[in-house]
Design an enzyme around this catalytic site. Structure first.
Site: not given
Length: 432
Positions: A164, A374
Site C-alpha cells: 500500500h 484480462d
C-alpha cells in the site's frame, strides 16, 4: 468433496523486467507515507474455466501462465519502480530491477468443488492461494507478488499481494491491467505509467498516531445488497430531500454505507451504549484534486486517498431513518476537498479516528478495475479481498457480486466479533 483440497506450489521465481531499467532511489509521496503502515493488501481474482476440451485446457494452461509471466516482465519495464524494493527507511523505493516474485501452483480440485471461492469461510485455506517470497526474504520490502493457481477444471485463482506504500487500489489495478494487456500481445500499455511522487508537496502536518491498538477477534462475513434495496433507499432520500431543498441525488456508495452502518450499530446494541460514538471512515479519492499539482493524473499509480469520517452517537444512528444518515455520509464526502487542501497546506491534520470497536474502515473496490483485468483468459468472474490477518481494525470492502449475479453490491466484512455476527447477518439480510 470428501477430502480437504490441497494446493501444490512451485518455489517462488523472480520475474525481472524484460529490458533495461533505470537505477536509483525514488522518494514516496507524502500521501504514500500516510498509508505506508497499512502494509500489504491481498486479493484473489477468480477466473472461471474455459469452454474447451480437457486436452486443450492442459495446453492452454501452460501457454496462459507463460504469457502471463511475459506480460508482467514487459510491464516491469515502464513500471520499473515495481521491480525494485521499498527502502529500509520506508520512505522511498530503491530501483534495483530485481523483479517480482511469481508462484505457480496447482489445486487438487475443481473451482466448483470449493463453490467457486464464493463463500466464507473459504473451502480451501486462503493462505494457499497467496504468494510469498522464498524463506529468508523479508516480505515488507517487496512491492508486488503474484500466484497463479490452476484448478483441475481449467479455471484459475490469481492471488495478488501489493504494498500500500506504493499503490492505492486504483494504481494497483492499473498495473495489473497493463500486465494483462502486454500478456495479450499489445505493444504498450493503454495507459502510460506516471511516477512523479516528488510533485506532491510534503505536508507540514504529520499524520497523528492512532494510539494503542487492541487486537479484535473479527469474523469474516459476506452480504449481498440487492439493486432493488439500493433503489428503494435512493428514492426515500430523493423524497426526503424534496422537503428541505437539498440535492436529491445520492450514490450507491452512500446508500450501501448507510445500510451497513445502521445494521452494525443495531447488532452491537449490547456493546455500544446510546451515548457511544460510532464512526464510519472511508478512503475518498483525491485524484481529481491533484490536477494542477501533478503534471498529469492520468497514469499516476501512487496513493491518491484522504480519509473521510462520519461520526454519530449510537442512538442517533439507530433512531435515524436511512435517508437521514445518507445525508450525513454526503456531508462527510463534501468536506474532503477543503480538508485535503488544508492538509496539503499544513493547516489541517490527517485525522485518523480511534481504531477501536466503534470504528469501521471502508474501502470501495467495486469500481477500481480489479475485475476487468484480462491476462489472456478473460476477465475474472469474481474478485475479493483476503486480509484475514488484519485484526486491529474493523473493516469492510465493497466488491462486484460474482458473475453472472451482477447487480447490487457485495460487501465483504470483517467488522464484528463472534457474539454480534448472527445479529449483524440478520440485519443485513433485510437488504438482500
Amino acid at each position: 468433496m470428501t477430502s480437504t483440497p490441497t494446493v501444490t506450489k512451485s518455489p517462488p521465481a523472480l520475474i525481472p523486467p524484460a529490458g533495461p531499467t533505470p537505477c536509483g532511489t525514488l522518494p514516496l509521496s507524502s500521501i504514500d507515507k500516510t498509508v505506508a503502515g497499512s502494509g500489504f493488501v491481498n486479493l484473489i481474482q477468480v477466473f472461471p474455466p474455459p469452454s474447451v476440451s480437457a486436452a486443450r485446457k492442459d495446453q492452454g494452461a501452460v501457454a496462459a501462465v507463460a504469457a502471463m509471466r511475459n506480460g508482467f516482465a514487459r510491464a516491469l519495464v515502464p513500471y520499473y519502480p515495481v521491480a525494485g524494493r521499498v527502502a529500509s527507511s520506508g520512505l522511498a523505493v530503491d530501483c534495483t530491477g530485481e523483479g517480482i516474485w511469481f508462484v505457480e501452483a496447482a489445486a487438487s480440485c475443481a473451482l466448483a468443488d470449493v463453490d467457486g471461492l464464493d463463500c466464507f469461510p473459504l473451502l480451501i485455506p486462503g493462505e494457499l492461494l497467496l504468494p510469498g517470497p522464498p524463506p529468508g526474504e523479508k516480505l515488507n520490502h517487496h512491492i508486488l507478488m503474484v500466484q497463479a493457481t490452476r484448478f483441475t477444471c481449467g479455471g484459475f485463482a490469481v492471488g495478488i499481494r501489493f504494498s500500500h506504500a506504493v499503490f492505492d487500489g486504483h494504481g494497483a489495478a492499473q498495473f495489473l491491467t497493463a500486465a494483462g494487456e502486454l500478456a495479450r500481445g499489445l505493444k504498450a500499455p493503454s495507459v502510460a505509467p506516471v511516477w512523479d511522487r516528488d510533485a506532491i508537496p510534503e505536508a507540514p502536518s504529520p499524520t497523528p498516531s492512532p494510539g494503542q491498538l487492541t487486537e479484535l477477534r473479527l469474523v469474516t462475513q459476506v452480504a449481498d445488497i440487492s439493486a432493488e434495496s439500493i433503489a428503494r433507499v435512493k428514492d426515500e432520500f430523493k423524497q426526503a430531500a424534496a422537503t428541505c431543498s437539498t440535492r436529491d441525488v445520492c450514490s450507491t456508495f452512500d446508500v450501501v454505507t448507510v445500510m451497513v452502518l445502521k445494521c452494525r450499530t443495531l447488532a452491537l446494541a449490547s456493546a455500544l451504549p446510546d451515548d457511544a460514538e460510532v464512526r464510519m471512515a472511508f478512503a475518498a479519492s483525491t485524484r481529481h484534486l491533484l490536477r494542477g499539482v501533478l503534471p498529469t493524473v492520468e497514469g499516476y499509480y501512487g496513493n491518491c486517498v484522504f480519509l473521510a469520517c462520519l461520526t454519530r452517537t449510537a442512538r442517533a444512528v439507530r433512531e435515524a431513518t436511512l435517508a437521514e444518515v445518507v445525508g450525513a455520509v454526503r456531508e462527510a464526502k463534501e468536506e474532503v476537498p477543503a480538508r485535503f487542501a488544508g492538509w496539503m497546506r499544513g493547516v489541517e491534520q490527517y485525522d485518523v479516528p480511534p481504531l477501536d470497536y466503534s470504528t469501521v474502515i471502508l474501502s470501495d473496490w467495486s469500481r477500481l478495475g480489479f475485475d476487468e483485468v484480462d491476462y489472456g483468459f478473460g476477465a475474472p468472474g469474481y474478485v475479493f479481498p483476503l486480509n484475514n490477518h488484519v485484526n486491529f481494525v474493523a473493516a469492510l470492502n465493497y466488491v462486484r457480486p460474482p458473475a453472472p449475479r451482477r447487480g447490487g453490491i457485495r460487501v465483504v466484512l470483517r467488522c464484528v466479533e463472534e457474539p454480534h455476527a448472527a445479529a449483524f447477518a440478520v440485519e443485513l439480510a433485510k437488504f438482500a
